[in-house]
Design a protein around this motif. Structure first.
Motif, short mmCIF file in Angstrom:
data_model
loop_
_atom_site.label_atom_id
_atom_site.label_comp_id
_atom_site.label_asym_id
_atom_site.label_seq_id
_atom_site.Cartn_x
_atom_site.Cartn_y
_atom_site.Cartn_z
N ALA A 125 6.99 -2.08 -47.83
CA ALA A 125 8.28 -1.64 -47.30
C ALA A 125 9.41 -1.89 -48.28
O ALA A 125 10.27 -1.05 -48.49
CB ALA A 125 8.55 -2.35 -45.97
N ARG A 126 9.40 -3.05 -48.92
CA ARG A 126 10.50 -3.36 -49.83
C ARG A 126 10.48 -2.44 -51.05
O ARG A 126 11.50 -2.17 -51.65
CB ARG A 126 10.44 -4.83 -50.26
N LEU A 127 9.29 -1.97 -51.40
CA LEU A 127 9.22 -1.05 -52.54
C LEU A 127 9.97 0.23 -52.22
O LEU A 127 10.70 0.78 -53.05
CB LEU A 127 7.76 -0.76 -52.89
N ALA A 128 9.79 0.72 -51.00
CA ALA A 128 10.49 1.95 -50.61
C ALA A 128 11.99 1.77 -50.67
O ALA A 128 12.72 2.64 -51.14
CB ALA A 128 10.03 2.39 -49.21
N GLU A 129 12.44 0.59 -50.19
CA GLU A 129 13.88 0.34 -50.22
C GLU A 129 14.38 0.27 -51.66
O GLU A 129 15.42 0.83 -52.01
CB GLU A 129 14.20 -0.97 -49.50
N LYS A 130 13.58 -0.44 -52.50
CA LYS A 130 13.99 -0.56 -53.89
C LYS A 130 14.03 0.80 -54.58
O LYS A 130 14.94 1.09 -55.36
CB LYS A 130 13.03 -1.48 -54.65
N LEU A 131 13.04 1.60 -54.30
CA LEU A 131 13.01 2.91 -54.94
C LEU A 131 14.20 3.77 -54.48
O LEU A 131 14.78 4.52 -55.26
CB LEU A 131 11.69 3.62 -54.63
N ALA A 132 14.54 3.64 -53.17
CA ALA A 132 15.69 4.40 -52.67
C ALA A 132 16.96 3.98 -53.40
O ALA A 132 17.76 4.83 -53.84
CB ALA A 132 15.81 4.22 -51.16
N THR A 133 17.13 2.68 -53.52
CA THR A 133 18.32 2.19 -54.24
C THR A 133 18.28 2.62 -55.69
O THR A 133 19.29 3.02 -56.28
CB THR A 133 18.38 0.65 -54.14
N PHE A 134 17.11 2.52 -56.28
CA PHE A 134 16.93 2.88 -57.70
C PHE A 134 17.31 4.34 -57.94
O PHE A 134 18.04 4.66 -58.89
CB PHE A 134 15.47 2.60 -58.08
N VAL A 135 16.84 5.21 -57.08
CA VAL A 135 17.12 6.64 -57.26
C VAL A 135 18.59 6.92 -57.03
O VAL A 135 19.23 7.67 -57.77
CB VAL A 135 16.24 7.49 -56.33
N ASN A 136 19.15 6.35 -55.98
CA ASN A 136 20.56 6.58 -55.70
C ASN A 136 21.47 6.12 -56.83
O ASN A 136 22.55 6.66 -57.03
CB ASN A 136 20.96 5.91 -54.39
N ASN A 137 21.02 5.14 -57.56
CA ASN A 137 21.82 4.62 -58.68
C ASN A 137 21.57 5.37 -59.99
O ASN A 137 22.08 4.97 -61.02
CB ASN A 137 21.54 3.14 -58.89
N GLY A 138 20.76 6.42 -59.95
CA GLY A 138 20.58 7.24 -61.13
C GLY A 138 19.18 7.27 -61.68
O GLY A 138 18.91 7.98 -62.66
N GLY A 139 18.32 6.55 -61.09
CA GLY A 139 16.96 6.54 -61.61
C GLY A 139 16.18 7.77 -61.19
O GLY A 139 16.58 8.50 -60.29
#
Lengths: 722, 310
Positions: free
Chosen positions: A411-425
């Motif tokens: 679950a935390r991976l999904a959250e991290k990936l969401a944050t990562f993408v929203n920040n430009g990743g």
């Protein structure tokens, strides 16, 4: 004002040019009737000399004839002055101007001409550009005053240099001011612009004078599809020889990191090409110091890779130059530039299953993707592989994440990936046997560019094929048409049926219109969904030669790859953030704080010129055109950044094309003639421009006023003396 | 009748005798009566006329006499109408010589206010004839240009006035003037001494004029010249370039009026003063009459001459 030419040949007697006066407002000439005013006054006053009966002339002695004659002369003089003043005013209101009439030309309609002057990189060879300018001046010399002319300097862009009715002297000056560029050649752009310019002119005769070395490389697929109206005459003016000049060039620099005994070293290889037999030294300079020299031996039309010994990477940014010591037709392309910035390398995180696949041994489902993205010499980015189950705690060092066929997703991976993408990743999601469609939809509902429906086997025949590819997309630009055929002939046995989400773009489609590769922008980043597997379990794409570059381009696109040391070309317009990462952050901060934050940044061009950039300009158009090869340096918030810009290697090929063959390939379209052009009248704006240049009316008004003042003074004087 | 200082300026101006007013009266006889009666009544009203008519005797009223001359005191005493007779009312021959040469047709002011010289001269002649007749003088008229055109012998009958007025009405200036021939011829026909009044614009050499009039003077006549000129002839107010045509000779002169004026006025003055001087030597009275001046001035001139003859 008319030049009457004596001519022995009657046929040409009437063909001598004459200068005449014409009028902008000829109707005002009716005002010449006002001349009758002073004459009527004069005649009325003359009635005083009418015959008067008088009782006797006994006491009348005749006035001396001299005084009577003087009296008559006085009256005639005043009449002449008043009449002349009226005539001058009438002429002034009629707005006269002088024009030259060429009888020979009068029989033909006026021309609209576009002079295309090639100032691309290849025109730097020898004195080509000077000869081209001379040819342009010659073309200008054939034009008449009534013709309109556009001067266009072109390379891979085309720029109009003048207004349509500029005086010839000024046009010649504009031609002389044209400077050679470092850009490549693109005839299509120039001819398209010319066609547009001519379509807006009313003149019946339209010509394009193309002055160029007619480099073969400037005629591309887009040029072949060009269409010009058939009434437009295209006149080629070849500059240079029919055979290609001797030229050798450094076309590319390849940089690879090598690490031996814990020390990072850089290995540089330069590709050298020549159209003539070549034997010349090639030097490698880093930070101004020669650190390597090799000799290259080449046969005509061949290329060679010159490899230099690795050199230890120093701290900080290293500026490197590879130079071919060759005395050839185009020395500008004998150097290539590169930058090595230890801090600038981008990283990809490959998240895949930690467990082995269904077959033991060397094979795993992610074998091919690992191989394709494996780090090595020439790898454009660094790659780190980690298990999905554990995953990294910090995604900030990475520019992109490739989530390959995940099974259980923390679950935390999904959250991290969401944050990562929203920040430009960037995020690339590939599916496979392990993927749980439902779980993926739930975990990445806000990220996935398409909603996954179900796994499907191929079509009725058991196989599906790619039917549509977005060729212009960055992912597929590197692929030539022959390469694209590899995609189109690759069978897909299994894929996941998906429904594209609103705002997403389908980049590849299978038959029946099913999306294979879908993209979506999320926040500041982007997500790409590949609905088949990066393995041979579901399709044969990994077996094709295009698979590796496809994976590389996919990753580079996801991470907004900033390129190799020499990937920027002259002529590109790059976002300023590409020059210095801090530009983007600085602009974000400036927009957040409003206009209170203002700072001018400068970009130093390779020629030493400081290009000023300010917050307002960057806010509206944060791009910078790269005009010169070499190093562009910036400093923003104490972060130094250097990028290397190189010439387009295609421009180094000086092979000329046959102008006639080239122009014959242009499609000619029928255009309805503009009937107004047949009247042969001088365009009003042309006459207006001519009249403004001469401003005769002002002198006429001044003369009339002066004459009236003099007449008044004279009349008063006569009256006083009578 | 005493003629003391002849000063017509002492008489107040009367519009009654204004030529422009008279010009609107087309009837010559009426004009003459108006001028003369007004003149005489003015003489009677003015206390310091400088000129008077002394009472001579009464005579019985006859139809046609002016009722203002009836002495009502005598009527009160006698119940009969008697009129006063004045001194000077003695029978004298008055010869009016009227120049009707072409130049007399000139008039600078337009109708109806302006008078030509011939019109003005006719009014003068008519007025003088009427005045003379009232004084029981015999009056005759001769019109001439370069010859005698018409002649009315002197008579004192009341009806004789009509003949004079009729000739005056017919006077039509046309030909050129020449003084000597007609006046010499006329002088030969005058047998009784009297008064000769020449009314002319005198456009002839001075010697010719004086010589012609001296013929009358040598015969013992009292001669008076009424020199009639238009105001434009007297002032020459033309300006700029003008082309003048002689009304008698039809000769033309193109000139600058501004430049010619001074010379013209000088010559005119010389001419009139010389005539005056020469006439003065001969005892001939001279008066310059502008057609813009009231006609009573002419009568004054005549009366002055008339006094001397007594």
């Amino acid at each position: 004002m008319f030049q009457v030419a004596s001519c022995s040949q009657p046929a040409t007697c009437n063909l001598q040019p004459v200068t005449f006066m014409s009028f902008f407002n000829p109707l005002f000439l009716l005002g010449v009737l006002a001349v009758a005013g002073p004459i009527i006054v004069h005649l009325y006053r003359r009635q005083e000399a009418r015959k008067i009966p008088f009782s006797s002339l006994l006491f009348i002695t005749h006035s001396p004839s001299r005084s009577w004659r003087r009296l008559r002369l006085r009256n005639l003089l005043l009449l002449a002055m008043r009449t002349l003043a009226v005539l001058l005013l009438v002429l002034a209101f009629a707005r006269p101007y002088f024009a030259t009439h060429d009888p020979a030309a009068a029989t033909s309609a006026r021309k609209s001409v576009v002079v295309l002057l090639d100032n691309s990189l290849s025109m730097r060879s020898g004195d080509r550009l000077n000869r081209a300018k001379t040819e342009a001046v010659n073309v200008l010399g054939t034009l008449r005053d009534s013709d309109s002319c556009f001067l266009v300097a072109f390379s891979d862009t085309a720029a109009v240099l003048n207004q349509p009715h500029t005086e010839r002297k000024a046009l010649i000056s504009v031609v002389q001011d044209v400077r050679p560029s470092f850009r490549r050649t693109d005839f299509a752009q120039a001819l398209k612009l010319s066609s547009q310019l001519l379509s807006a002119t009313p003149n019946e005769i339209q010509e394009i004078h193309l002055i160029s070395d007619f480099q073969q490389s400037g005629w591309n697929q887009e040029s072949a599809g060009l269409a010009i109206p058939e009434k437009v005459k295209v006149v080629p003016h070849r500059i240079g020889d029919e055979r290609a000049g001797d030229n050798a060039s450094v076309t590319r620099v390849e940089i690879a990191e090598t690490g031996e005994r814990g020390q990072t070293a850089i290995k540089v290889a330069a590709r050298v090409a020549s159209n003539q037999k070549l034997s010349a030294p090639v030097t490698l300079k880093v930070n101004g110091k020669v650190i390597g020299e090799k000799r290259v031996e080449l046969e005509a039309g061949h290329t060679a890779l010159v490899e230099f010994a690795p050199w230890a990477l120093a701290a900080g940014i290293s500026r490197g130059t590879v130079t071919l010591q060759s005395n050839d037709a185009l020395p500008d392309d004998n150097s290539a530039y590169f930058v090595v910035n230890p801090l600038a390398r981008q990283k990809l995180l490959l998240l895949t299953e930690a467990q082995a696949g269904r077959r033991s041994g060397a094979y795993t489902e992610d074998l091919y993707i690992r191989k394709a993205l494996a780090p090595g010499p020439g790898a454009p980015f660094d790659i780190v592989t980690e298990a999905v189950e554990t995953g990294p705690t910090d995604l900030s060092p990475y520019s992109a994440v490739l989530l390959n066929d995940p099974g259980v997703i923390p679950a935390r991976l999904a959250e991290k990936l969401a944050t990562f993408v929203n920040n430009g990743g960037g995020l690339i999601v590939g599916v496979g046997d392990r993927s749980d469609v439902k779980a993926l939809n739930e975990k990445f509902s806000s990220l996935l560019p398409a909603r996954l429906v179900r796994k499907r086997q191929g079509s009725a025949s058991g196989l599906s094929l790619i039917t549509n590819i977005q060729k212009q997309h960055n992912v597929f630009r590197v692929f030539q048409p022959v390469h694209q055929s590899y995609f189109l002939t690759t069978p897909f046995r299994t894929y996941v049926e998906a429904t594209p989400a609103p705002g997403s773009s389908v980049l590849m489609e299978l038959d029946q219109g099913l999306p294979l590769l879908v993209e979506k922008v999320v926040g500041k980043g982007r997500v790409l969904l590949y609905t088949s597997a990066f393995s041979t379990d579901w399709n044969d794409l990994p077996l094709k030669s295009v698979f590796l570059p496809f994976c590389h381009e996919l990753v580079k696109y996801a991470m907004r790859f900033e390129g190799d040391g020499d990937s920027l070309r002259v002529g590109e317009s790059v976002p300023v953030s590409r020059l210095n990462p801090n530009f983007e952050k600085a602009l974000e901060k400036a927009s957040g704080t409003g206009s209170a934050f203002r700072q001018d940044w400068k970009v130093s061009s390779p020629g030493g010129q400081a290009i000023a950039l300010n917050e307002q300009e960057l806010g509206s158009s944060p791009f910078l055109a790269l005009e010169e090869p070499g190093f562009y340096e910036t400093q923003v918030w104490n972060l130094d950044s250097v990028v290397a810009v190189n010439l387009d290697p295609a421009e180094s090929d000086l092979t000329p094309a046959d102008p006639q063959q080239m122009l014959q390939s242009i499609e000619r379209t029928a255009v309805r003639l503009d009937t107004t052009a047949q009247t042969g009248q001088v365009a009003p704006e042309q006459r207006a421009a001519r009249e403004r240049r001469q401003s005769l009316w002002w002198y006429l008004v001044a003369a009339a006023l002066g004459l009236l003042v003099l007449e008044g003074k004279l009349a008063n004087h006569y009256r006083a003396t009578e | 009748m005493h003629a003391s200082v002849f000063t017509p300026q002492t008489r107040s101006k009367t519009r009654f005798l204004d030529p422009s007013v008279l010009a609107k009266i087309r009837n010559l006889e009426l004009i003459a009566r108006t001028v003369v009666d007004g003149f005489i009544s003015g003489l009677h009203r003015s206390p310091n006329l400088g000129f008077s008519l002394d009472f001579a005797e009464y005579r019985q009223y006859m139809p046609g006499d002016d009722v203002r001359r009836i002495d009502w005191k005598v009527y009160a005493r006698s119940d009969r109408f008697y009129v006063k007779e004045y001194e000077g009312e003695t029978n004298t021959y008055v010869h009016l010589l009227l120049d009707i040469s072409g130049s007399m047709a000139y008039g600078s002011r337009p109708k109806p206010d302006g008078l030509t010289k011939i019109e003005y001269a006719s009014y003068v002649a008519a007025s003088l004839a009427y005045f003379a007749q009232r004084q029981k003088d015999s009056v005759g008229l001769v019109t001439f240009d370069n010859r005698i055109v018409e002649r009315v012998p002197p008579r004192c009958r009341r009806a004789h006035m009509n003949s004079i007025l009729h000739v005056l009405d017919r006077a039509n200036p046309s030909d050129h003037s020449e003084f000597h021939k007609p006046l010499e011829a006329l002088a030969k026909t005058i047998r009784r001494r009297g008064i000769v009044v020449l009314i002319s614009d005198l456009y002839a050499p001075t010697e010719e004029v004086v010589k012609s009039l001296s013929l009358f003077r040598f015969k013992g006549n009292d001669v008076a010249i009424l020199h009639v000129l238009d105001p434009q002839e007297i002032e020459f107010n033309f300006s700029g370039g003008v082309r003048l045509e002689d009304m008698e000779t039809k000769r033309e002169a193109v000139l600058s009026a501004d430049e010619a004026r001074a010379n013209y006025l000088r010559l005119l003055k010389e001419h009139s003063e010389r005539i005056k001087k020469e006439c003065g030597v001969l005892g001939i009275d001279y008066a310059l009459l502008s057609t813009s001046r009231p006609l009573d001035y002419a009568l004054y001139s005549y009366l002055y001459t008339r006094q001397k003859s007594m």
